[in-house]
Design a protein around this motif. Sequence first.
Motif, PDB file in Angstrom:
ATOM      1  N   GLY A   1      10.609  -4.048  -1.371  1.00 18.72           N
ATOM      2  CA  GLY A   1      12.079  -4.485  -1.700  1.00 18.72           C
ATOM      3  C   GLY A   1      13.403  -3.745  -1.668  1.00 18.72           C
ATOM      4  N   ILE A   2      14.653  -4.210  -1.442  1.00 19.05           N
ATOM      5  CA  ILE A   2      15.858  -3.646  -1.501  1.00 19.05           C
ATOM      6  C   ILE A   2      16.399  -3.700  -2.766  1.00 19.05           C
ATOM      7  N   VAL A   3      16.595  -2.620  -3.709  1.00 18.86           N
ATOM      8  CA  VAL A   3      16.940  -2.580  -5.014  1.00 18.86           C
ATOM      9  C   VAL A   3      18.490  -2.580  -4.908  1.00 18.86           C
ATOM     10  N   LEU A   4      19.488  -3.711  -5.283  1.00 24.04           N
ATOM     11  CA  LEU A   4      20.806  -3.672  -5.448  1.00 24.04           C
ATOM     12  C   LEU A   4      21.334  -3.478  -6.751  1.00 24.04           C
ATOM     13  N   ALA A   5      21.782  -2.311  -6.908  1.00 24.53           N
ATOM     14  CA  ALA A   5      22.321  -1.912  -8.511  1.00 24.53           C
ATOM     15  C   ALA A   5      23.946  -2.505  -8.392  1.00 24.53           C
ATOM     16  N   ARG A   6      24.623  -2.282  -9.553  1.00 20.70           N
ATOM     17  CA  ARG A   6      26.020  -2.463  -9.540  1.00 20.70           C
ATOM     18  C   ARG A   6      26.698  -1.475  -9.266  1.00 20.70           C
ATOM     19  N   SER A   7      26.028  -0.157  -9.183  1.00 21.24           N
ATOM     20  CA  SER A   7      26.691   1.166  -8.597  1.00 21.24           C
ATOM     21  C   SER A   7      25.749   1.386  -7.430  1.00 21.24           C
ATOM     22  N   LEU A   8      26.480   2.162  -6.333  1.00 18.25           N
ATOM     23  CA  LEU A   8      25.765   2.665  -5.299  1.00 18.25           C
ATOM     24  C   LEU A   8      24.786   3.645  -5.704  1.00 18.25           C
ATOM     25  N   PHE A   9      25.233   4.491  -6.756  1.00 20.07           N
ATOM     26  CA  PHE A   9      24.289   5.573  -7.190  1.00 20.07           C
ATOM     27  C   PHE A   9      23.164   5.114  -7.513  1.00 20.07           C
ATOM     28  N   ASN A  10      22.896   3.795  -8.011  1.00 21.53           N
ATOM     29  CA  ASN A  10      21.876   3.384  -8.585  1.00 21.53           C
ATOM     30  C   ASN A  10      20.841   2.382  -7.800  1.00 21.53           C
ATOM     31  N   HIS A  11      21.388   2.280  -6.478  1.00 21.69           N
ATOM     32  CA  HIS A  11      20.787   1.469  -5.634  1.00 21.69           C
ATOM     33  C   HIS A  11      19.279   2.130  -4.859  1.00 21.69           C
ATOM     34  N   SER A  12      18.311   1.445  -4.847  1.00 17.57           N
ATOM     35  CA  SER A  12      17.075   2.150  -4.793  1.00 17.57           C
ATOM     36  C   SER A  12      16.449   1.184  -3.699  1.00 17.57           C
ATOM     37  N   MET A  13      15.077   1.531  -3.937  1.00 16.71           N
ATOM     38  CA  MET A  13      13.934   0.442  -3.077  1.00 16.71           C
ATOM     39  C   MET A  13      12.802   0.291  -4.056  1.00 16.71           C
ATOM     40  N   ASN A  14      12.170  -0.801  -3.895  1.00 17.25           N
ATOM     41  CA  ASN A  14      10.794  -0.986  -4.512  1.00 17.25           C
ATOM     42  C   ASN A  14       9.813  -0.391  -3.522  1.00 17.25           C
ATOM     43  N   TYR A  15       8.802   0.208  -3.451  1.00 17.86           N
ATOM     44  CA  TYR A  15       7.934   1.091  -2.593  1.00 17.86           C
ATOM     45  C   TYR A  15       6.728   1.254  -3.018  1.00 17.86           C
ATOM     46  N   ARG A  16       5.787   1.592  -2.071  1.00 14.71           N
ATOM     47  CA  ARG A  16       4.562   1.991  -2.448  1.00 14.71           C
ATOM     48  C   ARG A  16       4.213   3.247  -1.639  1.00 14.71           C
ATOM     49  N   SER A  17       4.088   4.738  -1.988  1.00 14.32           N
ATOM     50  CA  SER A  17       3.939   5.690  -0.955  1.00 14.32           C
ATOM     51  C   SER A  17       2.857   6.485  -1.482  1.00 14.32           C
ATOM     52  N   ALA A  18       2.080   6.994  -0.428  1.00  9.16           N
ATOM     53  CA  ALA A  18       0.866   7.937  -0.473  1.00  9.16           C
ATOM     54  C   ALA A  18       1.143   9.115   0.225  1.00  9.16           C
ATOM     55  N   VAL A  19       0.613  10.390  -0.258  1.00  5.44           N
ATOM     56  CA  VAL A  19       0.486  11.479   0.635  1.00  5.44           C
ATOM     57  C   VAL A  19      -1.016  12.168   0.254  1.00  5.44           C
ATOM     58  N   VAL A  20      -1.509  12.612   1.660  1.00  3.94           N
ATOM     59  CA  VAL A  20      -2.824  13.312   1.486  1.00  3.94           C
ATOM     60  C   VAL A  20      -2.848  14.586   2.332  1.00  3.94           C
ATOM     61  N   ILE A  21      -3.105  15.720   1.505  1.00  2.60           N
ATOM     62  CA  ILE A  21      -2.950  17.153   2.157  1.00  2.60           C
ATOM     63  C   ILE A  21      -4.414  17.519   2.502  1.00  2.60           C
ATOM     64  N   GLY A  22      -4.868  18.066   3.792  1.00  4.03           N
ATOM     65  CA  GLY A  22      -6.134  18.427   3.972  1.00  4.03           C
ATOM     66  C   GLY A  22      -6.278  19.307   5.541  1.00  4.03           C
ATOM     67  N   LYS A  23      -7.173  19.658   5.698  1.00  6.03           N
ATOM     68  CA  LYS A  23      -7.649  20.198   6.859  1.00  6.03           C
ATOM     69  C   LYS A  23      -8.408  19.164   8.001  1.00  6.03           C
ATOM     70  N   ALA A  24      -8.093  19.022   8.983  1.00 12.32           N
ATOM     71  CA  ALA A  24      -8.800  18.069  10.049  1.00 12.32           C
ATOM     72  C   ALA A  24     -10.039  18.863  10.671  1.00 12.32           C
ATOM     73  N   ALA A  25     -10.926  17.873  10.729  1.00 17.21           N
ATOM     74  CA  ALA A  25     -12.207  18.686  11.519  1.00 17.21           C
ATOM     75  C   ALA A  25     -12.381  17.670  12.522  1.00 17.21           C
ATOM     76  N   LEU A  26     -12.922  18.101  13.737  1.00 11.38           N
ATOM     77  CA  LEU A  26     -13.008  17.389  14.704  1.00 11.38           C
ATOM     78  C   LEU A  26     -14.203  16.406  14.739  1.00 11.38           C
ATOM     79  N   VAL A  27     -14.333  15.340  15.148  1.00  9.66           N
ATOM     80  CA  VAL A  27     -15.374  14.466  15.266  1.00  9.66           C
ATOM     81  C   VAL A  27     -16.113  14.487  16.639  1.00  9.66           C
ATOM     82  N   LYS A  28     -17.353  15.158  16.608  1.00 10.05           N
ATOM     83  CA  LYS A  28     -18.119  15.172  17.963  1.00 10.05           C
ATOM     84  C   LYS A  28     -19.175  14.327  17.986  1.00 10.05           C
ATOM     85  N   ASP A  29     -19.815  13.819  17.099  1.00  8.15           N
ATOM     86  CA  ASP A  29     -20.758  12.791  17.213  1.00  8.15           C
ATOM     87  C   ASP A  29     -20.184  11.504  17.792  1.00  8.15           C
ATOM     88  N   ASP A  30     -21.018  10.957  18.616  1.00 10.01           N
ATOM     89  CA  ASP A  30     -20.566   9.693  19.289  1.00 10.01           C
ATOM     90  C   ASP A  30     -20.598   8.519  18.355  1.00 10.01           C
TER      91      ASP A  30
END
Length: 217
Positions: free
Chosen positions: A91-120
Amino acid sequence: MENSDSLKSKRTTVKRLAKRGVYDRETVYDIFDEALICHVGFIVNGIPMVLPTIHGRVGDNLYLHGSIGSQMLRASLNDIEISISATIVDGIVLARSLFNHSMNYRSAVVIGKAALVKDDEEKVLALKAMSDHVLKQRWEDARLPNEKELAQTMIVKVSISEGSAKIRTGPPGDDAEDMSLDIWAGVIPIQTIKAPPISAPDLRNGIAFPEYLKAFN
């Protein structure tokens, strides 16, 4: 790390508006499972880059795929950590002041090392997960990858062991002195929907419309 069900670490702890931080696996998994694409942050030749791509999850692993010449996937295998993020805007959150405008959101972040998948077999498992992620039952309906296509496809996986989610819900948070202003405030909900399918212009006559697509018609 706090425990096996928590993905929280010092570097994934939400600092700005910390109360919005969520660290349990189920929440992080749900966000990645719902978001159609993710964004992968990586370093190549000393240059930071972020690229969008399709992903799939099987258990505690995130899978990414591309051609064997993919710069992103090749760089991710250089014994460096990469960051994978996904965001859903509710959602887009509309406040009375521009400073307090926001969004409703769900975000996720994962950190890690990648491994090559070799097995078919694991490569096929990963590709099915990505196909199901986009549209369930399509894997069983379409022609499956052949040996040549599998050989031309690179797949990497990242174990989900460190990450976080950040979520905002609800109405705007206006300052007390703005509450009397004659300005509308509220939320514009945003939803992603699947519209009726459009047949390919070169589709041969007589091909039945798949049952799993009828829900969108």
